[in-house]
Every structure is written in C-alpha cells, then in structure tokens.
Design an enzyme around this catalytic site. Sequence first.
Site, PDB file in Angstrom:
ATOM      1  N   GLU A 113     -54.172 104.019  17.149  1.00  0.00           N
ATOM      2  CA  GLU A 113     -54.137 103.258  18.233  1.00  0.00           C
ATOM      3  C   GLU A 113     -52.468 102.781  18.428  1.00  0.00           C
ATOM      4  O   GLU A 113     -51.768 102.637  17.472  1.00  0.00           O
ATOM      5  CB  GLU A 113     -54.915 101.829  18.133  1.00  0.00           C
ATOM      6  CG  GLU A 113     -56.314 102.170  18.350  1.00  0.00           C
ATOM      7  CD  GLU A 113     -57.095 101.008  17.855  1.00  0.00           C
ATOM      8  OE1 GLU A 113     -56.452  99.777  17.782  1.00  0.00           O
ATOM      9  OE2 GLU A 113     -58.398 101.032  17.526  1.00  0.00           O
ATOM     10  N   LYS A 115     -49.985 100.129  18.644  1.00  0.00           N
ATOM     11  CA  LYS A 115     -49.600  98.689  18.064  1.00  0.00           C
ATOM     12  C   LYS A 115     -48.779  98.070  19.063  1.00  0.00           C
ATOM     13  O   LYS A 115     -47.529  97.971  19.399  1.00  0.00           O
ATOM     14  CB  LYS A 115     -48.692  98.806  16.856  1.00  0.00           C
ATOM     15  CG  LYS A 115     -48.877  97.255  16.011  1.00  0.00           C
ATOM     16  CD  LYS A 115     -48.150  97.395  14.769  1.00  0.00           C
ATOM     17  CE  LYS A 115     -48.339  95.969  14.021  1.00  0.00           C
ATOM     18  NZ  LYS A 115     -47.481  95.106  14.436  1.00  0.00           N
ATOM     19  N   ASP A 117     -47.157  95.339  21.256  1.00  0.00           N
ATOM     20  CA  ASP A 117     -46.176  94.094  20.629  1.00  0.00           C
ATOM     21  C   ASP A 117     -46.232  92.802  21.561  1.00  0.00           C
ATOM     22  O   ASP A 117     -45.473  92.533  22.434  1.00  0.00           O
ATOM     23  CB  ASP A 117     -44.592  94.846  21.105  1.00  0.00           C
ATOM     24  CG  ASP A 117     -43.754  93.892  20.131  1.00  0.00           C
ATOM     25  OD1 ASP A 117     -43.944  93.173  19.276  1.00  0.00           O
ATOM     26  OD2 ASP A 117     -42.406  94.207  20.230  1.00  0.00           O
ATOM     27  N   TYR A 225     -58.561  95.321  20.748  1.00  0.00           N
ATOM     28  CA  TYR A 225     -58.668  96.364  19.753  1.00  0.00           C
ATOM     29  C   TYR A 225     -59.409  95.994  18.609  1.00  0.00           C
ATOM     30  O   TYR A 225     -59.474  96.880  17.707  1.00  0.00           O
ATOM     31  CB  TYR A 225     -57.086  96.340  19.249  1.00  0.00           C
ATOM     32  CG  TYR A 225     -56.469  95.370  18.507  1.00  0.00           C
ATOM     33  CD1 TYR A 225     -57.269  94.610  17.386  1.00  0.00           C
ATOM     34  CD2 TYR A 225     -55.315  94.689  18.957  1.00  0.00           C
ATOM     35  CE1 TYR A 225     -56.583  93.179  16.953  1.00  0.00           C
ATOM     36  CE2 TYR A 225     -54.797  93.683  18.726  1.00  0.00           C
ATOM     37  CZ  TYR A 225     -55.441  92.798  17.478  1.00  0.00           C
ATOM     38  OH  TYR A 225     -54.989  91.636  16.947  1.00  0.00           O
ATOM     39  N   LYS A 316     -44.703 101.300  11.645  1.00  0.00           N
ATOM     40  CA  LYS A 316     -43.688 100.769  12.585  1.00  0.00           C
ATOM     41  C   LYS A 316     -42.697 101.632  12.934  1.00  0.00           C
ATOM     42  O   LYS A 316     -41.986 102.371  12.197  1.00  0.00           O
ATOM     43  CB  LYS A 316     -43.239  99.499  11.869  1.00  0.00           C
ATOM     44  CG  LYS A 316     -44.174  98.472  11.579  1.00  0.00           C
ATOM     45  CD  LYS A 316     -44.279  97.187  12.485  1.00  0.00           C
ATOM     46  CE  LYS A 316     -43.307  96.409  12.397  1.00  0.00           C
ATOM     47  NZ  LYS A 316     -43.590  95.034  13.117  1.00  0.00           N
ATOM     48  N   CYS A 410     -12.242  76.408  29.209  1.00  0.00           N
ATOM     49  CA  CYS A 410     -12.780  77.821  29.964  1.00  0.00           C
ATOM     50  C   CYS A 410     -11.713  78.678  29.864  1.00  0.00           C
ATOM     51  O   CYS A 410     -10.503  78.412  30.471  1.00  0.00           O
ATOM     52  CB  CYS A 410     -13.249  77.066  31.250  1.00  0.00           C
ATOM     53  SG  CYS A 410     -13.484  78.470  32.462  1.00  0.00           S
ATOM     54  N   CYS A 413     -10.232  78.756  33.573  1.00  0.00           N
ATOM     55  CA  CYS A 413      -9.614  77.900  34.629  1.00  0.00           C
ATOM     56  C   CYS A 413      -9.238  76.696  33.622  1.00  0.00           C
ATOM     57  O   CYS A 413      -8.224  75.990  34.133  1.00  0.00           O
ATOM     58  CB  CYS A 413     -10.554  77.238  35.491  1.00  0.00           C
ATOM     59  SG  CYS A 413     -11.680  75.998  34.714  1.00  0.00           S
ATOM     60  N   CYS A 428     -18.798  75.266  31.923  1.00  0.00           N
ATOM     61  CA  CYS A 428     -17.334  74.805  32.454  1.00  0.00           C
ATOM     62  C   CYS A 428     -17.728  73.908  33.428  1.00  0.00           C
ATOM     63  O   CYS A 428     -18.511  74.104  34.313  1.00  0.00           O
ATOM     64  CB  CYS A 428     -16.604  75.919  33.075  1.00  0.00           C
ATOM     65  SG  CYS A 428     -15.362  75.405  34.046  1.00  0.00           S
ATOM     66  N   CYS A 434     -13.164  76.734  39.470  1.00  0.00           N
ATOM     67  CA  CYS A 434     -13.070  77.728  38.531  1.00  0.00           C
ATOM     68  C   CYS A 434     -13.503  78.873  39.280  1.00  0.00           C
ATOM     69  O   CYS A 434     -14.620  79.325  39.696  1.00  0.00           O
ATOM     70  CB  CYS A 434     -14.118  77.291  37.463  1.00  0.00           C
ATOM     71  SG  CYS A 434     -14.355  78.532  36.197  1.00  0.00           S
TER      72      CYS A 434
HETATM   73  S1  IVH Z   1     -55.798  95.640  14.117  1.00  0.00           S
HETATM   74  C1  IVH Z   1     -57.053  92.921  10.124  1.00  0.00           C
HETATM   75  N1  IVH Z   1     -54.889  96.862  16.135  1.00  0.00           N
HETATM   76  O1  IVH Z   1     -50.618  93.464  14.840  1.00  0.00           O
HETATM   77  C2  IVH Z   1     -55.955  93.177  11.257  1.00  0.00           C
HETATM   78  N2  IVH Z   1     -53.790  95.010  15.308  1.00  0.00           N
HETATM   79  O2  IVH Z   1     -50.431  92.358  11.458  1.00  0.00           O
HETATM   80  C3  IVH Z   1     -56.616  93.865  12.442  1.00  0.00           C
HETATM   81  N3  IVH Z   1     -51.761  94.465  16.658  1.00  0.00           N
HETATM   82  O3  IVH Z   1     -50.998  90.338  14.628  1.00  0.00           O
HETATM   83  C4  IVH Z   1     -55.356  94.188  13.361  1.00  0.00           C
HETATM   84  N4  IVH Z   1     -52.000  96.294  17.995  1.00  0.00           N
HETATM   85  O4  IVH Z   1     -52.436  91.134  16.563  1.00  0.00           O
HETATM   86  C5  IVH Z   1     -54.673  95.888  15.181  1.00  0.00           C
HETATM   87  N5  IVH Z   1     -54.045  98.204  18.031  1.00  0.00           N
HETATM   88  C6  IVH Z   1     -54.121  97.409  17.175  1.00  0.00           C
HETATM   89  C7  IVH Z   1     -52.893  96.211  17.202  1.00  0.00           C
HETATM   90  C8  IVH Z   1     -52.828  95.286  16.329  1.00  0.00           C
HETATM   91  C9  IVH Z   1     -51.254  95.125  17.697  1.00  0.00           C
HETATM   92  C10 IVH Z   1     -51.121  93.394  15.885  1.00  0.00           C
HETATM   93  C11 IVH Z   1     -52.254  92.198  15.404  1.00  0.00           C
HETATM   94  C12 IVH Z   1     -51.541  91.535  14.578  1.00  0.00           C
HETATM   95  C13 IVH Z   1     -50.524  92.762  14.000  1.00  0.00           C
HETATM   96  C14 IVH Z   1     -50.884  93.110  12.442  1.00  0.00           C
END
Ligand code: IVH
Length: 672
Positions: A113, A115, A117, A225, A316, A410, A413, A428, A434
Amino acid sequence: MTADEAKKRIDQLTEELNHHNYLYYVKSEPSISDFDFDMLLEELIRLEAQYPEWMHADSPSQRVGGDITKDFPVVRHQYPMMSLSNSYSREEIVEFENRIKKLIDGEIEYVCELKYDGVAISVAYENGKFLRAVTRGDGEQGEDISPNVKTIRSIPLRLHKGDYPAHFEIRGEIYFPRANFEKLNKEREEAGEPLFANPRNTASGTLKLQDSAIVAKRGLDCFLYGMAGENLPFKTHFESIQSAGNWGFKVPKVEDQFIRVCKSISEIMEFIDWWDEKRKSLWFDIDGIVIKVNDYRQQQELGFTAKSPRWAIAYKFKAEQVSTTLESISYQVGRTGAITPVANLTPVLLAGTMVKRASLHNADQMEKWDLHHHDTVFVEKGGEIIPKIVGVDLAKRTSHAHRFIFPDKCPECGSMLQRKEGEAQHFCPNESACPPQIKGKMIHFTSRKAMDIEGLGEETIEQLYGAGLIRDIGDIYELKKERLLPLERMAEKSVNNLLAGIEQSKSVPFERVLFALGIRFVGETVAKKLARHFLSISKLSAARLEELTAVEEIGEKIAQSVREWFDEPVNLHLVDRLKQAGLQLEVDPESVKPKGNKLKGMSIVVSGVFQSFSRDGIKEVIEINGGKASGSVSKKTSFLLAGEEAGPSKLEKAKELGVKIITEEEFKQLLA
Ligand code: IVH
C-alpha cells in the site's frame, strides 16, 4: 409543514445528502450539481433549526462544522495504535521477507500500500454509526477530535448496509490534498500571513483547531488502511479493505495501483519502483510504501515487538538530498514588511531541477544551523515546494569562517527592524517609505482579485516607481498622460489603455478595494465580511476593537491589525485621496437591500446551468427580489426555474405536481 412531515423530510434529506457526499467524495462520481446539493443542505439546516429533536447524529449538516472545542478530551485506545518499523533500503525488505519465511510455513501473500504522509486517526463505529475519532497520541491514548473529523466528507457518518461488526475501529491517515494546501497558502500570502511549511504539519495543526468550521473549509481528506476489533469477519487484510470500501469508506483501489496483493519479493519491488517514480504525480504526499502480510492468521502467528507488528514494514523513500556551498544570504522584504532570509547556493541539481536558493524562513532557522560563510550545506526537497537546508557539514567548515548574523536594519531602507513578542519574523516598520513594501503593496493593489488594473502589472509598477511617478497607491490615480508618454514602451495606445484600466477600477466594489489596501491579515474573505458588516470605510475606520471582534470570524489578531492600520495618519490620508479619486469606499446600498418584491412570498426551485447567472448569483437575485430559493420541488413550489441540463427528476416532479416550469428568459422578463 407539520412536525410529522418535517421529521420525514429530515430523514429523507439526511439519507439523500449522505449518499451524495459519498458519491462526490469517496467515489468521485457526483450525480447532482453543487448548487442543488447546497440547496438541499440549506433546507436540511433550516428544518433542523426548527425541529432540533429530529436531527440525526449523522446529519450531513455537521460537515460544515461550527462546534468550538476548547480542550479535546483524552481517550484511551481500546486497541493500541502501534507504529511501523521503517526501512530505507531494498535489502531490508528482502531481510523482512526472509524473516517471515523462516517463521511461517506455507505460502505467504503480501499487500503493498501507499504510505500516506499525514496524521493517523482511529475512528470508532457503533452499530454502523460514527462514534468518535481519536488521534494516535502516544499509541495508548489520544485526543478525541470528533467534531473536526466529522467535517471530512469522505469519512462516513453512517455506514452502508453490510456485515460490519457492532463495534469496530477503522484506522487511516488524514492528509491535506496538495491543491487545497496550495490554495490555503495562496490565501495566506494574499492576507500577508506567514506561509505553512508543508501539507503534513498543516493537516496536523488543522485537526487541532478549536473551530471546526475552519477545519471544514480547509478540505482535508482521509484514506483508510486497517481495522481493529474483535471477531472481524475477514480472513485477510485485503478483504477487510475491500469490505470497508463497500461499507462507504474511502479505501485505496487496485485499479489506481494504490494497493496490490503480491506473491513474491519481485512483485513487491515492482510496486516500490513504480511509486518511487510516480509519486510526484499524485495529488497528495506519500513518503513510502507499506508492506503487510495479508493473512490474518499468519499476522497473529507473527505477532508484535514492543512497538510494531512483525507482519508489516514501511519502506521509506529517500528524500532527495544533495550538498552544496552556501554563498550568501539575502534578506527579502515582503509587502507587509516581513523579512525572509534566503540562502543563495552554488547551483546544484536536485530531483530534476537546478536549485540556487533555499528558504531559511526566519532568524531562528538560521540560528538552528549556526550558518557560516561558505558552509557546505545539505539541501533536500521534501513535502515542501521550496527546497530546504537540512544540515551543515561541519567537517568542511574552515576555522576562519565568519558566522552569518541576522541584520538589525532593513536591507532596503535602513530602518531598525522589529520583532513582535511571540512572532518568528522580523519586520521593517517603515511601511510608507520602504521601496519593496511600497512596490509590493502596489502590485497587490492592482492585482486581478483586488483592483484588477490591466496594464499595471509588476513590470510597469517597477518602471513607474523607477521614474518617480508613483510613490504610493494614491499616486496611481493622479498619473497624467503627458508624464507617461516620454517613458520607454509607453506608446499612445498603451498609455490610453493604462489610464482606461485605472479609470475602470473606480467602479470596483468596496469589499475588493478593502482587500486591495493590503492590511495585514485582511484577505479576500475577511474584507468581504468587514465590508458587509460596516458598510463604509468611515464606519470601519471608527470601529473599536470590540466592534471588530464582534464580526463573525474576525478574531483578536485581525481586529488588532485593522485598528493599527486605521490609527496611522498616513493611511487615513491615503483613504482621503482615494475618496477624492472616486473609488468605491462604501457598499453599494443597492447590492444589500432587497431590490423589489417581484418574487415576494414565492418559493423557487432552481436547477441546471444559466447563461447570465452563476449558481450563487441566481440565488442572490431571487433573494433580493423577495423570493426564497428552495432545494426541492413540492406542492408549495411557486415555479421551477430550469436552465440547461436541469435535473430530470426535478422536471418530472414538477410536471407531476403541476408546478410551473419557466426558462431563464421568462425569469428575466418576470424581473424586468
Ligand atoms: S499500517 C501497526 N498502513 O504510518 C501500524 N500505516 O508508523 C499499522 N501510515 O502513523 C499501520 N500509511 O498512520 C499503515 N498504508 C498504511 C499507512 C500507514 C501511512 C502511517 C500510520 C502510522 C505510520 C507508521
């Protein structure tokens, strides 16, 4: 309408609007226009105000927010919210897979999946209804931020029919879609407020706001998720996500490549490679890929370490980073006088673009890195649009290098800089003399959303300022043809156009003039609110702090800034000159008073698109003529005003009830 009828209508509207929210925000397949949606919602809000006893806990009216929460209650998670162990290399993913293979017999499937942000959230449902939404906090307990989360339209308040357990928690990530984030920053820039650094932190800050109406306006979104609960009716994680999708949640879709079941490490790597390349084109930020063992029984067998599950790992993405030399620091002066230090770097290629400058935000940031001349700095492009300095290579610093010191005057000026208590930025104070402040104010003044003076863009302002023809906004209205003609690129035709543009701007309505003045924190919306409340600049300039804060959405900070602006004699003098020049400094009474009673007592339903009116505009026209715009056709409807592509169900209903249907032309004749 009897109380009984009202109850039925509230039930019906709640269901209908929840469904439209789902179609729009989860499926991205709206089936009615925004206008029609707003009409139905307004009807529901009106009825709920009249009959609060019939309002549902999952009413879509809560999506617009309005609850003020001073302190969010702390709640213990029934199922702890753990985090994932992170990895930064493909080798670590191979090791993860090897570890699992050793611990589990038989075939193993993985789900990959994105991740997301953003900010983790756990939303509890009871008997299919939204119960509460809690932040991750320390994993054991978090804050109940339900009023704010309820404004996120892709999070269902009531689930579709399905085999969901009576009680369960669904987990996901709330994020700030990039476009909404950029829009918010643009508004802040226009209001002279410091910009937010990145979507993730802003999502987090937004969720902690006390006023849920502001949260509603910012446009957060959420991807789900995972699930927590007892006796969940699934065998695999993938199945749970698919089911959540059927119950009305916004979950990743296989066809978007947002989720994939993988049977081998090479399929996992393919998924990672694909998104490492494609992630820039998403409408939201991701910072990696999550790999999870699909089978729940296998997950159970693998169990947890102290902090994270053994059955999942996050890969990551590397934030692209390069090192280069810090050549100098410039100090930019904005139109509100805010000083922003900018690092000038030896040009270097980063994530496909040549980087020459990096924002340093403020003096604290500079101090954090203790920057010295010719330092070797690390530059990174993260979620931010502008690259940032993320570190200094101290080993490369020469012993005789001098520290950069934030200036006390500044750079433009020479005025002594100021820093207000609690603010990060230096200012300023020389607003009226200015040069970059004056030019910046003029550029803002003439811009499209403000006075919209064509022919008076940034370049021309620079030129006229350079020639000494304009020193403040007031001078724009005293420009003379004979002084302009001798200038370069100022032929007869362009001068005539420029003067015509200036003349035309005199009819720009007061609310935009007020926005154009560039008062700190007074963006488009605030200007509109102030103009409509006080009706004239003379009343506004005389308003005391308490009178200003009494206006809806005007807080202490804005009120203070407005008061300070009008307390400056130079500004009052400027207002006088603008008045002399003939600018609109009062709300046109015509625009606020009912224009007539041609539609008095009529209830009118509008559907479709119109040639001469916007959706909001036509509603306004109905109201100022004494009528009421209503959302759905009933026996009481006076007529259905049908534009192009009018809703077939509305037309049918009108025919069925014998309600008159009129065209845009007929409507105009009615008003004439
Ligand atoms: S599963 C047991 N799936 O990433 C933890 N986490 O440290 C289960 N996050 O703060 C998390 N996308 O909020 C999972 N597809 C995804 C995610 C996801 C983002 C975040 C989650 C957590 C951090 C993981």
